[in-house]
Design a protein around this motif. Sequence first.
Motif, PDB file in Angstrom:
ATOM      1  N   VAL A  33      -3.081   2.041  -3.846  1.00 30.43           N
ATOM      2  CA  VAL A  33      -2.608   3.284  -3.884  1.00 30.43           C
ATOM      3  C   VAL A  33      -3.831   4.168  -3.307  1.00 30.43           C
ATOM      4  O   VAL A  33      -4.785   4.295  -3.893  1.00 30.43           O
ATOM      5  CB  VAL A  33      -2.073   3.981  -5.156  1.00 30.43           C
ATOM      6  N   THR A  34      -3.555   5.059  -2.119  1.00 31.36           N
ATOM      7  CA  THR A  34      -4.476   5.941  -1.746  1.00 31.36           C
ATOM      8  C   THR A  34      -4.111   7.369  -2.122  1.00 31.36           C
ATOM      9  O   THR A  34      -2.955   7.857  -1.924  1.00 31.36           O
ATOM     10  CB  THR A  34      -4.451   5.979  -0.224  1.00 31.36           C
ATOM     11  N   TYR A  35      -4.758   8.278  -2.867  1.00 31.26           N
ATOM     12  CA  TYR A  35      -4.438   9.403  -3.491  1.00 31.26           C
ATOM     13  C   TYR A  35      -5.284  10.417  -2.666  1.00 31.26           C
ATOM     14  O   TYR A  35      -6.559  10.535  -2.699  1.00 31.26           O
ATOM     15  CB  TYR A  35      -4.752   9.609  -4.932  1.00 31.26           C
ATOM     16  N   HIS A  89       0.870  -1.246   0.040  1.00 29.73           N
ATOM     17  CA  HIS A  89      -0.055  -0.015   0.127  1.00 29.73           C
ATOM     18  C   HIS A  89       0.813   1.089   0.095  1.00 29.73           C
ATOM     19  O   HIS A  89       2.141   1.246   0.647  1.00 29.73           O
ATOM     20  CB  HIS A  89      -0.884   0.048   1.273  1.00 29.73           C
ATOM     21  N   ILE A  90       0.417   2.237  -0.707  1.00 28.32           N
ATOM     22  CA  ILE A  90       1.220   3.332  -1.013  1.00 28.32           C
ATOM     23  C   ILE A  90       0.239   4.647  -0.832  1.00 28.32           C
ATOM     24  O   ILE A  90      -0.809   4.395  -1.277  1.00 28.32           O
ATOM     25  CB  ILE A  90       1.936   3.401  -2.324  1.00 28.32           C
ATOM     26  N   ILE A  91       0.720   5.667  -0.415  1.00 22.97           N
ATOM     27  CA  ILE A  91      -0.092   6.886  -0.153  1.00 22.97           C
ATOM     28  C   ILE A  91       0.707   8.362  -0.903  1.00 22.97           C
ATOM     29  O   ILE A  91       1.900   8.387  -0.457  1.00 22.97           O
ATOM     30  CB  ILE A  91      -0.137   7.468   1.491  1.00 22.97           C
ATOM     31  N   THR A  92      -0.201   8.883  -1.403  1.00 21.46           N
ATOM     32  CA  THR A  92       0.383   9.985  -2.063  1.00 21.46           C
ATOM     33  C   THR A  92      -0.785  11.193  -2.147  1.00 21.46           C
ATOM     34  O   THR A  92      -1.961  10.843  -1.637  1.00 21.46           O
ATOM     35  CB  THR A  92       0.821   9.684  -3.521  1.00 21.46           C
ATOM     36  N   THR A  93      -0.605  12.286  -3.110  1.00 19.37           N
ATOM     37  CA  THR A  93      -1.725  13.081  -2.987  1.00 19.37           C
ATOM     38  C   THR A  93      -1.765  13.342  -4.546  1.00 19.37           C
ATOM     39  O   THR A  93      -1.246  12.734  -5.370  1.00 19.37           O
ATOM     40  CB  THR A  93      -1.170  14.521  -2.462  1.00 19.37           C
ATOM     41  N   GLN A  94      -3.098  13.886  -4.793  1.00 22.15           N
ATOM     42  CA  GLN A  94      -3.823  14.233  -6.053  1.00 22.15           C
ATOM     43  C   GLN A  94      -2.931  15.376  -6.802  1.00 22.15           C
ATOM     44  O   GLN A  94      -3.305  15.338  -8.045  1.00 22.15           O
ATOM     45  CB  GLN A  94      -5.207  14.630  -5.953  1.00 22.15           C
TER      46      GLN A  94
END
Length: 381
Positions: free
Chosen positions: A183-185, A158-163
């Motif tokens: 992936v969570t944006y 699982h990876i987290i980034t921003t839009q």
Amino acid sequence: MLSYSKFCANVCSAQLKINVYYVSQSLNTNCLKAFKNCHKCFSTRENTFKQTSTKKDAQGFDRDRGRPLYLDAQATTPMDPRVLDAMLPYLTNYYGNPHSRTHAYGWESESAIEHARNQVADLIGAEPKEVIFTSGATESNNIAVKGVARFYASKKKHIITTQTEHKCVLDSCRALEGEGFSVTYLPVGPTGLIDMDQLEAAIRPDTSLVSIMFINNEIGVKQPIEEIGALCKAKKVFFHSDCAQGFGKVPLDVKKCNIDLMSISGHKIYGPKGIGALYVRRRPRVRIEPIQSGGGQERGMRSGTVPTPLAVGLGAASELAKTEMAYDHKWMETLSERLLDKICSRLPSVIRNGDPEHSYPGCINLSFAYVEGKFLVYKIF
């Protein structure tokens, strides 16, 4: 209902950047006329755009009018002559392969690269061995995001980034989604800043990486990387930050900010194009799966011959940035205040995008009412 055209005015050193984005349906000619008058305060528009000759060179520039004022400094900067001076010997006399360790030509180039590595590391408070030379921030982002995700894929997917990340980060995340990663944006608020509570809630036991840029290249907003780094450290998640727009412009300390991986670009700080770096923490160690195969240069993380002249140029630009950072930042504040005062005092319905308190003064993003974006660009240039 008012429609807006988005206008970016970014100030970098003595340069300005202007980009006009999307286009509204209506046009207020009085507003445009006022903007044109305001713009004369910041450029040599009257002198360089005289309609007195039709002579053009091979590139289509009118020789009597001169070239347009350069306003795209967030995209790239001109090379500092002092950087070029440092590079020239390694373009002519010292041409050995830095990885040829059996003769003096290779030793000379290797010594120059290690000196440049020290200069880059010194600017961000890192150890020289933690700096990996790459072709630029795009490659650094690819190595960081894909490399960490793939190495720890057996346990964490699982990876987290921003839009609002750079396209290379978003595309890297999409590529990983195709490999089975989740992936969570995260969205950003009205001012462009992330919500720390949302970030904390998004972290899962199988989260391997959080990738959030420091300074946004469009609106100049500065994310709270110290808070993000502290949260990631507490949650035992690696933190990567794309610092292409912050490196060399504002103080950065990877240890203080708990940054595990940092992407760096050379041509944003008056260095050469085609060179960048990736900071990779050694203690505690961050493991990366290389994304290209080869001779195992750069501690096995980035195979390929390191271009000595370009690395020397990045090192020289880093040293100059550290020396002149305070002066440059003060000059940015002066230019941005002048730009905002002039525009807002002469134009109605101007909206500043991004957080005015937490932003880099060299990047200002404004929205204007009633202006057709493409027509505005045409009239300015």
